[in-house]
Scaffold this active site. Structure first.
Site, PDB file in Angstrom:
ATOM      1  N   ASN B  81       0.687  -1.167   0.118  1.00  0.00           N
ATOM      2  CA  ASN B  81      -0.029   0.007  -0.031  1.00  0.00           C
ATOM      3  C   ASN B  81       0.840   1.160  -0.092  1.00  0.00           C
ATOM      4  O   ASN B  81       0.436   2.349   0.127  1.00  0.00           O
ATOM      5  CB  ASN B  81      -0.909   0.015   1.141  1.00  0.00           C
ATOM      6  CG  ASN B  81      -1.759  -1.293   1.315  1.00  0.00           C
ATOM      7  OD1 ASN B  81      -1.658  -1.945   2.180  1.00  0.00           O
ATOM      8  ND2 ASN B  81      -2.500  -1.413   0.268  1.00  0.00           N
ATOM      9  N   ILE B  89       0.957   6.763   0.147  1.00  0.00           N
ATOM     10  CA  ILE B  89       0.249   5.649   0.975  1.00  0.00           C
ATOM     11  C   ILE B  89      -1.101   5.738   0.721  1.00  0.00           C
ATOM     12  O   ILE B  89      -1.567   6.893   0.699  1.00  0.00           O
ATOM     13  CB  ILE B  89       0.511   5.869   2.705  1.00  0.00           C
ATOM     14  CG1 ILE B  89       2.007   6.190   3.026  1.00  0.00           C
ATOM     15  CG2 ILE B  89      -0.246   5.166   3.464  1.00  0.00           C
ATOM     16  CD1 ILE B  89       2.218   7.019   4.315  1.00  0.00           C
ATOM     17  N   CYS B  90      -1.273   4.691   0.365  1.00  0.00           N
ATOM     18  CA  CYS B  90      -2.824   4.248   0.355  1.00  0.00           C
ATOM     19  C   CYS B  90      -3.692   3.856   1.625  1.00  0.00           C
ATOM     20  O   CYS B  90      -3.438   2.609   1.873  1.00  0.00           O
ATOM     21  CB  CYS B  90      -3.004   3.105  -0.726  1.00  0.00           C
ATOM     22  SG  CYS B  90      -4.718   2.679  -1.184  1.00  0.00           S
ATOM     23  N   LEU B  91      -4.414   4.738   2.326  1.00  0.00           N
ATOM     24  CA  LEU B  91      -4.818   4.594   3.488  1.00  0.00           C
ATOM     25  C   LEU B  91      -6.147   5.120   3.495  1.00  0.00           C
ATOM     26  O   LEU B  91      -6.127   6.284   3.310  1.00  0.00           O
ATOM     27  CB  LEU B  91      -3.798   4.697   4.670  1.00  0.00           C
ATOM     28  CG  LEU B  91      -4.209   4.728   6.179  1.00  0.00           C
ATOM     29  CD1 LEU B  91      -4.515   3.203   6.382  1.00  0.00           C
ATOM     30  CD2 LEU B  91      -3.011   5.019   7.156  1.00  0.00           C
ATOM     31  N   LEU B 124      -0.637  -0.140  -4.017  1.00  0.00           N
ATOM     32  CA  LEU B 124       0.241   0.846  -4.753  1.00  0.00           C
ATOM     33  C   LEU B 124       1.446   0.353  -5.363  1.00  0.00           C
ATOM     34  O   LEU B 124       2.047   0.922  -6.362  1.00  0.00           O
ATOM     35  CB  LEU B 124       0.370   2.065  -3.819  1.00  0.00           C
ATOM     36  CG  LEU B 124      -0.808   3.106  -3.915  1.00  0.00           C
ATOM     37  CD1 LEU B 124      -0.322   4.079  -2.647  1.00  0.00           C
ATOM     38  CD2 LEU B 124      -1.003   3.681  -5.026  1.00  0.00           C
TER      39      LEU B 124
END
Lengths: 346, 172
Positions: B81, B89-91, B124
């Site tokens: 991620n 950051i994919c959060l 990601l």
């Protein structure tokens, strides 16, 4: 003490009996206006939300009942006894006092109203017994009478002496009442008519008295009220804890409110979003059921943004009217309290 | 603007006050700009990131805290991620699940949690995500551990570690 109380009781009971019939006429008129006004208000609110409408409907029924019940509110016993005394003579004096004191704790949540209302006008209420200050509206006004009667034997004289004060009070109370009406309807509006009636009552008390039919009526209907009354002190703090805050922000700076707050819980001192200090309005503002508090400014910004509560991420209720109406019930007393306190100040 | 500044200042004070409270997170504000922060977070134990120290860069928008801060890894990290090149950051809490009640500190904690629990389904870093999605946990862990050593370990410690590893077990 015993003999004294008996005398007082018997004398008051006679006067009360006379008062009430007169009062009945006036109060009927008053009641009608009140009901009309309130219905109007409810209707206008109910346009906004069906939910509100429902509530209003149920309240409409209540309102019909309450004014009558309130007249003797928690003092049902007292009234009954009074009636008995008027008929049979004054053995019950001591009992009356007893019931009087009984009513005190039950009314205590509304005490602030009384404090404002009666405290401003009549000084002897306070001197007559501590009860007025701690008692509910009705009990307050009644003990007032008693106190007066205790001091003076002649009712007419008392009436004359009181006339000025009571007129003033009545005006003020009516004002209060009007104000209350303006400030919106509530699911739980007992104190509202109380005030209005108090005004009427004090007025009538002074004018002329005859019989006691009203008293009977009152005792009959006041049962429902009495239940309410008995359980009110316990529930009031709870109510305020859960929902009274949005409404209470209208009457900040008032003793009654602060009582509620202290008994409920202390909100954070600063807004968790913008870190500005919460003023009283903010800290009494509870926008979400999850209990997450924030200042009105941030609340507005969030509403303009995505409209979700920062605490639980659920969408805020978009209709503030709905929230208000659902909340006002518990806080009606405090609104009244505010208006009374204004009197006290004026 | 003013609100975000006040809020960040409060967070700064909070961070100073509770420095010892969370030893895994070291949050530092830029000397000249309160909207720029960096954080050093320790890789969570029992993950391939254990032993690494990762640097995060915070860019706080003026609408903060109504808008989430933009956070990215400055330290290379092999994680499904996290974008391997940009450190993005994919959060969810940095996107649509952001709440103004969150703080920079809590964002750091969330990122540590994300390191321990990668979400290979919204990757990601496709290589990393594919490894995990194909069930090659061991492959993923090896890669992640390698990059942790290469990028996230202080040189001295890294050297010590390499000696330790070469002395005791097979190097990666």
């Amino acid at each position: 003490m015993d003999s004294d109380s008996i005398n007082n009781a018997s004398s008051t009971s006679v006067h009360n009996g006379k008062d009430f019939s007169r009062k009945k006429r006036r109060s009927a008129k008053l009641k009608q206006c009140k009901l009309d006004a309130r219905r109007e208000q409810w209707l206008s609110q109910s346009v906004v939300k069906n939910k509100v409408c429902c509530k209003a409907g149920t309240n409409g029924g209540d309102s019909k009942r309450t004014p009558r019940g309130e007249r003797d509110s928690s003092l049902e016993n007292l009234e009954m006894r009074r009636r008995g005394e008027a008929n049979g003579g004054g053995e019950n004096g001591s009992v009356q006092h007893e019931s009087d004191s009984e009513s005190l704790p039950s009314n205590s949540p509304t005490s602030s109203l009384l404090l404002g209302g009666t405290g401003s006008g009549t000084s002897f209420t306070n001197s007559s017994s501590g009860s007025t200050s701690s008692g509910g509206c009705c009990s307050g006004s009644i003990t007032e009478e008693e106190g007066d009667d205790g001091c003076l034997d002649d009712w007419e004289a008392v009436a004359d002496a009181l006339a000025a004060d009571d007129d003033k009070q009545e005006m003020e109370r009516n004002e209060n009442y009007r104000e209350n009406l303006c400030s919106g309807s509530t699911p739980e509006h007992e104190p509202n008519p109380q005030l209005g009636l108090n005004g009427a009552r004090s007025d009538l008390r002074n004018s002329k008295p005859e019989c006691q039919r009203t008293v009977q009526m009152a005792t009959g209907t006041s049962r429902a009220w009495r239940v309410d009354d008995a359980f009110r002190p316990q529930t009031l703090p709870n109510l305020s804890k859960q929902r009274s805050f949005p409404a209470t922000d209208r009457h900040f700076g008032q003793g009654g409110v602060s009582w509620v707050r202290s008994s409920a819980f202390s909100p954070p001192s600063s807004c968790p979003i913008c870190c500005e200090d919460l003023d009283f309005t903010d800290s009494s503002f509870l926008p979400c059921l999850c209990g997450f508090r924030l200042c009105l400014f941030c609340h507005k910004r969030i509403l303009e943004d995505d409209g979700r509560c920062p605490g639980c991420r659920k969408a805020y209720e978009h209709d503030p009217m709905e929230a208000e109406a659902s909340i006002q019930g518990g806080s009606m007393t405090f609104r009244l309290a505010r208006s009374c306190s204004m009197i006290a100040r004026s | 603007m003013q609100a975000s500044r006040a809020r960040l200042f409060k967070e700064y004070k909070e961070v100073q006050r509770e420095k010892a409270a969370d030893p895994d997170i070291q949050l530092v504000c830029d000397d000249s700009n309160i909207f720029k922060w960096t954080a050093l977070i320790k890789g969570p134990s029992e993950t391939p990131y254990e032993g690494g120290v990762f640097q995060l860069a915070f860019a706080v928008p003026e609408q903060y805290p109504l808008q989430p801060p933009q956070v990215r890894f400055l330290t290379k990290i092999f994680h499904p991620n996290v974008h391997f090149k940009t450190g993005e950051i994919c959060l969810d809490i940095l996107k649509n699940a952001w709440s103004p009640a969150w703080t920079l500190q809590s964002v750091c904690r969330a990122i540590i949690a994300l390191m321990a629990h990668p979400e290979p389904d919204s990757p990601l870093n496709c290589d990393s995500g594919n490894l995990l999605r194909s069930g090659d946990v061991r492959g993923y862990q090896s890669m992640a551990r390698m990059y942790t050593r290469l990028a996230a370990m202080p040189k001295k410690r890294l050297a010590a570690r390499i000696i330790l590893i070469t002395g005791q077990s097979n190097p990666v």
